[in-house]
Enzyme design. Structure first.
Site: not given
Lengths: 436, 436
Positions: B327-328, B361, B214, B237, B259, B420, B130, B262
């Site tokens: 994240e970063h 990135d 979204n 982010s 960041q 079994h 997507y 964003h």
């Protein structure tokens, strides 16, 4: 009776397509009840957990009795017969040895542009394992979930298991001990998942929750996903056996029943190039069902969801199996390795007639937590990797930045992300000043 | 103003704990609307997708125009300036090279008991990516999602991207072409996710869906999870920079802003052992914000969610960073590798002052799809493994079954799973007959 399909029949494709999409399980909608339980545990902590345990499990606890004490665990473990204890330890050793091989490698290299790149794997710090009470309380599942976590290096590993009316399965506690679990809480249901995800005064929160459970547990896991990691939501068990006529029909029959006996919604499928052999297996299943302890479960599973599919050859068998993407796949044929090469989607493959699927449930070594409901098309069984995560690493030398930085700046501007570009540009300008 | 914290302050722990749990995003509840859209696409296929696209994107389509034609793609790609095209190809080469190293190994071994064990990795057959339209339509994300799929060996790779009022981003189509995407559908929203998961007359269903979107897209992905695999639901982010005083405050300022720009809900954090340096960075951020194109986004992000934390030393910086699990993570210190050893939870680490996060990135090589909202505690960035799955393998020799089978039988009986145990017993009995 199970369905009989034959790829030579004109209506095969339509019937097989319908068979593939048959819904075997209607999960009750307990989402609102679960949301209320989670909110309650988040708001009131131990007090909520204790109240809910009294209501659902008819068990009065206090905060200091939420977890089993060492003495309680030792006393319960002492009740386990020696043969079972030895079998559990044998299984644990084999599962540990298999999973130890799954430990991933870190990597680091410097490329021709002068960029040093790589990644590093680290364990999840704390994990919680949900163990169902009652009928589905399987000590083997404790081993299968806890051992990969310990192999991964998880520091804190806790189990939650409901003990309705105070009923404890000593084998579950022994399995937890053998697998190296730190704490066992006698709490179940959505309240256990909420306590693991958000923590209470007594239960420290974990980062990852694994393990099977009923509809409440599954709904709670879905809800806390994101706050913590979760494993897959498991559906009813499945087995697909591809067998040629050189098999004892009775062996194949008990193999099929070994999954059918799990659950009325379980599914057992035989694919064979020999229609007579298929009929012989069906007869053997009926015979075994006459005396099987769990015939009231295995019978409906076999009759409602079982199938015997006759194919032209083993290539066709592999194609159909790939469309099913079974959780468990037995290849009872003369050259199982050759056939396995044609299998693209399966949770676990059992090669040859001397490898009944049940071996994999207990002592084979590979994990028995496997993708169900055709999800082997896109997911894997539980492994050490489920308790680890990867951090990527990058280091630019000034020369590397000079070489690849301009492309980053161009792309940043094309995405209208000016500050991204400026963070590269500020450094490139310094390099140019130094050169000048 | 961003928050100023200092670990030497008496109230630090309380303030940091509150900072950690600050909620930055309120996802609107669109679940009912999304459920209706998915049901509609399942029931009416292309007709529903076309109607919904007309309603939401004001775009009239026909089934044969759901996908871009080769001519349309070529015409759009021709509009991309050469410099951008070269930058995109440069990035694609580097991303491909990095991800090629992630290809996992198969394994096979025979243990001392005579059990042959192993596993095999296979690619997911079909994947859908997507791509958002409008503001967040990032060609770099197309590369980051599509290239790992191609490296993994995914056979069919499709993109869906909304084109509101017919507006197309040529760079997105070029990125799809460079990354080797097979088909691009001009469909967006929950209807695109439903079409990918369940298929329509024109859109063949896929096994795995990845990519950002979204609230509608995120809710739809959650709903189809299980039917298909999905990647993580990404949050806003984040960047955390650990920097000592030997840095240009302006470099660190643009890194933080890269960041912050964003999203108003993005978060930028500086941890430094030098309070004066921290103040200098804050001043540099304010100066950059005066001229930054996206100051109306980056400014609120920095002021509402930004933080500058003064620490006693870098060990303390690593500890706090591990609690954030960013994240970063940029390590702008003299010995970044040594500091990285102390980092346990981070999506991606950027080592040294010459490695601005923006390199990662676009062109560094590692993936930029990374865990947000502290989920680096338990999850990893996107990789080749997200487009593959592992099948475990086991083969018992008769001797191996004789050695380990009895333990399986004992455990099966202890779990009241008779069939079994019988599936093992039937074979053990045969071995005993043969011996006799």
């Amino acid at each position: 009776m199970p369905q009989f399909l034959n790829t030579a029949d004109a209506d095969f494709e339509a019937r097989f397509a319908a068979f593939l999409t048959t819904k075997r399980e209607d999960a009750p909608d307990v989402d609102a009840a679960v949301a209320a339980i989670i909110d309650d545990v988040r708001a009131r902590g131990d007090a909520a957990v204790i109240e809910l345990t009294e209501r659902f499990d008819r068990l009065a606890l206090t905060p200091d009795r939420l977890a089993f004490s060492d003495d309680e665990i030792a006393a319960e473990c002492a009740r386990v017969p020696d043969a079972e204890k030895a079998a559990l330890e044998h299984a644990a050793r084999r599962i540990r040895a298999y999973h130890a091989r799954q430990m991933p490698d870190d990597a680091k290299w410097t490329d021709p542009d002068g960029a040093t790149l790589g990644w590093r794997w680290t364990p999840v710090e704390a994990a919680g394992l949900y163990v169902p009470g009652g009928l589905a309380s399987y000590p083997s599942s404790v081993l299968m979930n806890a051992i990969p976590a310990r192999v991964a290096g998880v520091e804190r590993l806790v189990v939650t298991v409901p003990t309705p009316d105070g009923t404890v399965n000593p084998l579950v506690l022994l399995a937890a001990k053998v697998a190296g679990v730190d704490t066992v809480f006698r709490v179940g249901g959505a309240q256990a998942i909420a306590a693991l995800a958000y923590g209470t005064e007594t239960v420290s929160p974990v980062d990852k929750i694994v393990g099977p459970g009923n509809a409440y547990v599954a709904a709670a896991k879905r809800r806390v996903f994101g706050k913590v990691g979760i494993d897959m939501i498991a559906g009813p068990s499945e087995i697909l056996v591809i067998a040629d006529a050189d098999n004892d029909p009775d062996w194949i029959a008990v193999d099929l029943l070994s999954q059918a006996e799990h659950d009325e919604s379980a599914q057992a499928i035989l694919i064979t190039p020999d229609a007579d052999f298929g009929r012989a297996v069906v007869a053997a299943v009926e015979k075994r069902l006459e005396t099987l302890e769990r015939h009231a479960i295995a019978g409906p599973s076999w009759r409602d969801y079982g199938a015997v599919i006759t194919v032209r050859d083993l290539d066709e068998a592999a194609e159909l199996s790939n469309r099913v993407a079974p959780e468990h796949l037995e290849l009872c044929v003369a050259e199982p390795e050759a056939l396995a090469e044609k299998i693209r989607h399966a949770g676990a493959i059992f090669l040859g007639s001397w490898t009944p699927e049940a071996i994999g449930d207990y002592v084979g070594g590979p994990n028995h937590v496997l993708p169900t409901a055709r999800s082997a098309r896109f997911s894997s069984g539980l492994s050490v990797l489920d308790f680890m995560k990867r951090t990527t690493l990058a280091r630019m030398s000034p020369a590397a930045l000079n070489t690849i930085g301009p492309a980053a700046e161009i792309l940043a501007r094309s995405e209208s992300l000016e500050a991204h570009g400026l963070s590269v540009r500020a450094r490139l300008d310094r390099l140019n000043e130094e050169d000048a």
